[in-house]
Write a protein that holds these residues in place. Structure first.
Motif, PDB file in Angstrom:
ATOM      1  N   ARG A 162       0.824  -1.211   0.000  1.00 27.41           N
ATOM      2  CA  ARG A 162       0.000   0.000   0.000  1.00 27.41           C
ATOM      3  C   ARG A 162       0.857   1.259   0.000  1.00 27.41           C
ATOM      4  O   ARG A 162       0.546   2.233  -0.682  1.00 27.41           O
ATOM      5  N   VAL A 163       1.955   1.232   0.767  1.00 25.48           N
ATOM      6  CA  VAL A 163       2.859   2.383   0.795  1.00 25.48           C
ATOM      7  C   VAL A 163       3.493   2.575  -0.576  1.00 25.48           C
ATOM      8  O   VAL A 163       3.594   3.700  -1.079  1.00 25.48           O
ATOM      9  N   SER A 164       3.898   1.493  -1.191  1.00 24.23           N
ATOM     10  CA  SER A 164       4.499   1.559  -2.523  1.00 24.23           C
ATOM     11  C   SER A 164       3.511   2.121  -3.543  1.00 24.23           C
ATOM     12  O   SER A 164       3.863   2.978  -4.363  1.00 24.23           O
ATOM     13  N   LYS A 165       2.279   1.655  -3.489  1.00 23.96           N
ATOM     14  CA  LYS A 165       1.256   2.132  -4.414  1.00 23.96           C
ATOM     15  C   LYS A 165       0.987   3.627  -4.205  1.00 23.96           C
ATOM     16  O   LYS A 165       0.859   4.380  -5.170  1.00 23.96           O
ATOM     17  N   GLU A 183       3.934   5.623  -5.609  1.00 22.58           N
ATOM     18  CA  GLU A 183       3.877   5.696  -7.072  1.00 22.58           C
ATOM     19  C   GLU A 183       2.833   6.727  -7.523  1.00 22.58           C
ATOM     20  O   GLU A 183       3.057   7.469  -8.477  1.00 22.58           O
ATOM     21  N   GLY A 184       1.724   6.785  -6.831  1.00 18.87           N
ATOM     22  CA  GLY A 184       0.694   7.764  -7.161  1.00 18.87           C
ATOM     23  C   GLY A 184       1.182   9.190  -6.959  1.00 18.87           C
ATOM     24  O   GLY A 184       0.913  10.077  -7.775  1.00 18.87           O
ATOM     25  N   VAL A 185       1.913   9.410  -5.863  1.00 17.85           N
ATOM     26  CA  VAL A 185       2.464  10.737  -5.596  1.00 17.85           C
ATOM     27  C   VAL A 185       3.487  11.106  -6.669  1.00 17.85           C
ATOM     28  O   VAL A 185       3.524  12.243  -7.143  1.00 17.85           O
ATOM     29  N   GLN A 186       4.313  10.148  -7.089  1.00 15.88           N
ATOM     30  CA  GLN A 186       5.305  10.412  -8.136  1.00 15.88           C
ATOM     31  C   GLN A 186       4.630  10.775  -9.455  1.00 15.88           C
ATOM     32  O   GLN A 186       5.066  11.699 -10.150  1.00 15.88           O
ATOM     33  N   VAL A 187       3.570  10.079  -9.803  1.00 13.38           N
ATOM     34  CA  VAL A 187       2.847  10.377 -11.042  1.00 13.38           C
ATOM     35  C   VAL A 187       2.225  11.763 -10.970  1.00 13.38           C
ATOM     36  O   VAL A 187       2.299  12.545 -11.919  1.00 13.38           O
ATOM     37  N   ALA A 188       1.625  12.084  -9.826  1.00 18.22           N
ATOM     38  CA  ALA A 188       1.018  13.412  -9.660  1.00 18.22           C
ATOM     39  C   ALA A 188       2.078  14.509  -9.750  1.00 18.22           C
ATOM     40  O   ALA A 188       1.859  15.543 -10.380  1.00 18.22           O
ATOM     41  N   SER A 189       3.223  14.277  -9.144  1.00 21.92           N
ATOM     42  CA  SER A 189       4.312  15.250  -9.200  1.00 21.92           C
ATOM     43  C   SER A 189       4.805  15.428 -10.629  1.00 21.92           C
ATOM     44  O   SER A 189       5.044  16.561 -11.073  1.00 21.92           O
TER      45      SER A 189
END
Length: 80
Positions: free
Chosen positions: A54-57, A60-66
């Protein structure tokens, strides 16, 4: 099978589906009902619902948003 174990399996969909995929756990639980926690942990890892997954997912979502934010900023700056 003990009633409390059967009730736990019935109320937990991931555990129930994991048991269908790995039926050897029926025998393990019949012999050692105290391994129920281990079964639940393995099911969470199998379906990638453990805390590290869950932390990894989320990461990854934060990286995509950034990345999207930087891309929009770059498009905005080049258009001006």
């Amino acid at each position: 099978m003990r009633q409390n174990i059967y009730a736990f399996i019935e109320e937990n969909e991931d555990v129930r589906n994991y048991l269908r995929i790995q039926p050897i756990w029926y025998k393990k639980l019949m012999r050692n009902p105290q391994h129920l926690d281990q079964l639940e942990t393995e099911a969470k890892y199998f379906f990638k619902k453990s805390i590290p997954h869950r932390v990894s997912k989320f990461s990854e979502g934060v990286q995509v948003a950034s990345m999207m934010l930087h891309m929009f900023q770059a498009m905005n700056n080049s258009g001006s």
